[in-house]
Design a protein around this motif. Structure first.
Motif, mmCIF file in Angstrom:
data_model
loop_
_atom_site.group_PDB
_atom_site.id
_atom_site.type_symbol
_atom_site.label_atom_id
_atom_site.label_comp_id
_atom_site.label_asym_id
_atom_site.label_seq_id
_atom_site.Cartn_x
_atom_site.Cartn_y
_atom_site.Cartn_z
ATOM 1 N N LYS A 92 -2.818 2.762 -8.300
ATOM 2 C CA LYS A 92 -2.619 3.981 -7.880
ATOM 3 C C LYS A 92 -3.834 4.863 -7.494
ATOM 4 N N ALA A 93 -3.869 5.788 -7.078
ATOM 5 C CA ALA A 93 -5.090 6.549 -6.546
ATOM 6 C C ALA A 93 -4.746 8.066 -6.445
ATOM 7 N N GLU A 94 -5.673 8.663 -6.793
ATOM 8 C CA GLU A 94 -5.756 10.193 -6.654
ATOM 9 C C GLU A 94 -7.011 10.749 -6.075
ATOM 10 N N ILE A 95 -6.635 11.915 -5.213
ATOM 11 C CA ILE A 95 -7.754 12.580 -4.558
ATOM 12 C C ILE A 95 -8.129 13.876 -5.307
ATOM 13 N N ARG A 96 -9.221 14.044 -5.924
ATOM 14 C CA ARG A 96 -9.730 15.218 -6.503
ATOM 15 C C ARG A 96 -10.821 15.817 -5.961
ATOM 16 N N GLY A 97 -10.937 17.270 -6.219
ATOM 17 C CA GLY A 97 -12.090 18.045 -5.511
ATOM 18 C C GLY A 97 -13.254 17.736 -6.606
ATOM 19 N N VAL A 98 -14.471 17.455 -6.147
ATOM 20 C CA VAL A 98 -15.455 17.240 -7.197
ATOM 21 C C VAL A 98 -15.814 18.483 -7.681
ATOM 22 N N GLU A 99 -15.694 19.708 -7.013
ATOM 23 C CA GLU A 99 -16.342 20.956 -7.565
ATOM 24 C C GLU A 99 -15.097 21.532 -8.513
ATOM 25 N N ASP A 100 -14.044 21.326 -7.981
ATOM 26 C CA ASP A 100 -12.912 22.279 -8.572
ATOM 27 C C ASP A 100 -11.939 21.394 -9.502
ATOM 28 N N GLY A 101 -12.029 20.117 -9.399
ATOM 29 C CA GLY A 101 -11.238 19.054 -10.249
ATOM 30 C C GLY A 101 -9.630 19.205 -9.981
ATOM 31 N N LYS A 102 -9.398 19.982 -8.878
ATOM 32 C CA LYS A 102 -7.917 20.042 -8.413
ATOM 33 C C LYS A 102 -7.345 18.846 -7.629
ATOM 34 N N LEU A 103 -6.266 18.544 -8.133
ATOM 35 C CA LEU A 103 -5.615 17.120 -7.499
ATOM 36 C C LEU A 103 -5.048 17.551 -6.222
ATOM 37 N N TYR A 104 -5.478 16.977 -4.940
ATOM 38 C CA TYR A 104 -5.025 17.158 -3.730
ATOM 39 C C TYR A 104 -4.072 16.047 -2.907
ATOM 40 N N ALA A 105 -4.094 15.065 -3.591
ATOM 41 C CA ALA A 105 -3.284 13.863 -3.273
ATOM 42 C C ALA A 105 -2.838 12.831 -4.195
ATOM 43 N N THR A 106 -1.879 12.001 -4.258
ATOM 44 C CA THR A 106 -1.450 10.718 -4.995
ATOM 45 C C THR A 106 -1.250 9.786 -4.116
ATOM 46 N N GLY A 107 -1.305 8.447 -4.574
ATOM 47 C CA GLY A 107 -0.678 7.268 -4.031
ATOM 48 C C GLY A 107 -0.537 6.222 -4.824
ATOM 49 N N SER A 108 0.510 5.343 -4.339
ATOM 50 C CA SER A 108 0.430 4.032 -5.073
ATOM 51 C C SER A 108 0.700 2.974 -4.083
ATOM 52 N N THR A 109 0.312 1.771 -4.368
ATOM 53 C CA THR A 109 0.528 0.717 -3.585
ATOM 54 C C THR A 109 0.782 -0.732 -4.220
ATOM 55 N N THR A 110 1.268 -1.584 -3.381
ATOM 56 C CA THR A 110 1.435 -3.132 -3.838
ATOM 57 C C THR A 110 0.640 -3.832 -2.826
ATOM 58 N N CYS A 111 -0.156 -4.932 -3.199
ATOM 59 C CA CYS A 111 -0.793 -5.738 -2.582
ATOM 60 C C CYS A 111 -0.399 -7.009 -2.553
ATOM 61 N N ILE A 112 -0.508 -7.973 -1.779
ATOM 62 C CA ILE A 112 -0.261 -9.301 -1.792
ATOM 63 C C ILE A 112 -1.443 -10.085 -2.022
ATOM 64 N N ILE A 113 -1.584 -10.979 -2.945
ATOM 65 C CA ILE A 113 -2.694 -11.640 -3.059
ATOM 66 C C ILE A 113 -2.488 -13.097 -2.567
ATOM 67 N N MET A 114 -3.423 -13.826 -2.039
ATOM 68 C CA MET A 114 -3.108 -15.296 -1.330
ATOM 69 C C MET A 114 -4.290 -15.914 -1.704
ATOM 70 N N SER A 115 -4.070 -17.312 -1.497
ATOM 71 C CA SER A 115 -5.362 -18.276 -1.211
ATOM 72 C C SER A 115 -5.872 -18.243 -0.270
ATOM 73 N N ALA A 116 -7.426 -18.053 -0.079
ATOM 74 C CA ALA A 116 -8.013 -17.988 0.949
ATOM 75 C C ALA A 116 -8.143 -19.296 1.876
ATOM 76 N N ASP A 117 -7.507 -20.376 1.125
ATOM 77 C CA ASP A 117 -7.522 -21.701 2.045
ATOM 78 C C ASP A 117 -6.449 -21.999 2.968
#
Length: 160
Positions: A135-160
């Motif tokens: 998950k992730a969130e975007i926050r203002g550096v100076e004001d600390g306010k929350l501007y957006a959030t997100g969630s993800t699923t990634c697939i992990i694979m062998s590089a071979d």
């Protein structure tokens, strides 16, 4: 000092990538020993902090990232959140593995003013043999306010 790839040949080959853990790769981009992707330069954000399971991107939206109404386009939020969430997962994958985003969701909670400096903090919830969730969130550096959030699923694979 970060180094940005200027052409496809500047990016690491698959054989070079296989020799690095995900954490080593992300740390190398941050310290400038490895080339970073041009998307950050295009959208005005870059790696600010890296540790296993957590990354922080810092940046600010510029006029080039606005929609027809003059506000920051949702794609800017989505790209930044995807970068943070996926890179957080990457810090946990072993040598010989690669990953890609399978799906992601974002929620924009308020508009970011143009030029405002923000941090996008990505953290891992789970990394297994074949999937990573974060998950992730975007926050203002100076004001600390929350501007957006997100969630993800990634697939992990062998590089071979």
């Amino acid at each position: 000092m970060p180094r940005i790839a200027k052409r496809p040949e500047d990016l690491l080959s698959l054989d070079e990538l296989k020799k690095l853990s995900g954490l080593e790769f992300i740390q190398g981009m941050m310290d400038g020993t490895l080339p970073g992707p041009p998307i950050g330069e295009t959208l005005n954000y870059s790696l600010h902090a890296v540790e296993k399971g957590r990354v922080v991107f810092r940046g600010s939206p510029q006029f080039a990232a606005t929609n027809p109404l003059g506000t920051v386009h949702g794609g800017w939020y989505g790209t930044l959140l995807d970068s943070a969430m996926a890179c957080a997962v990457q810090t946990c994958i072993p040598r010989g593995s690669i990953y890609t985003t399978l799906e992601y969701k974002i929620n924009i909670t308020r508009a970011i003013p143009l030029g405002m400096v923000i941090d996008c903090i990505g953290t891992v919830d789970h990394v297994g043999r074949s999937t990573g969730v974060s998950k992730a969130e975007i926050r203002g550096v100076e004001d600390g306010k929350l501007y957006a959030t997100g969630s993800t699923t990634c697939i992990i694979m062998s590089a071979d």
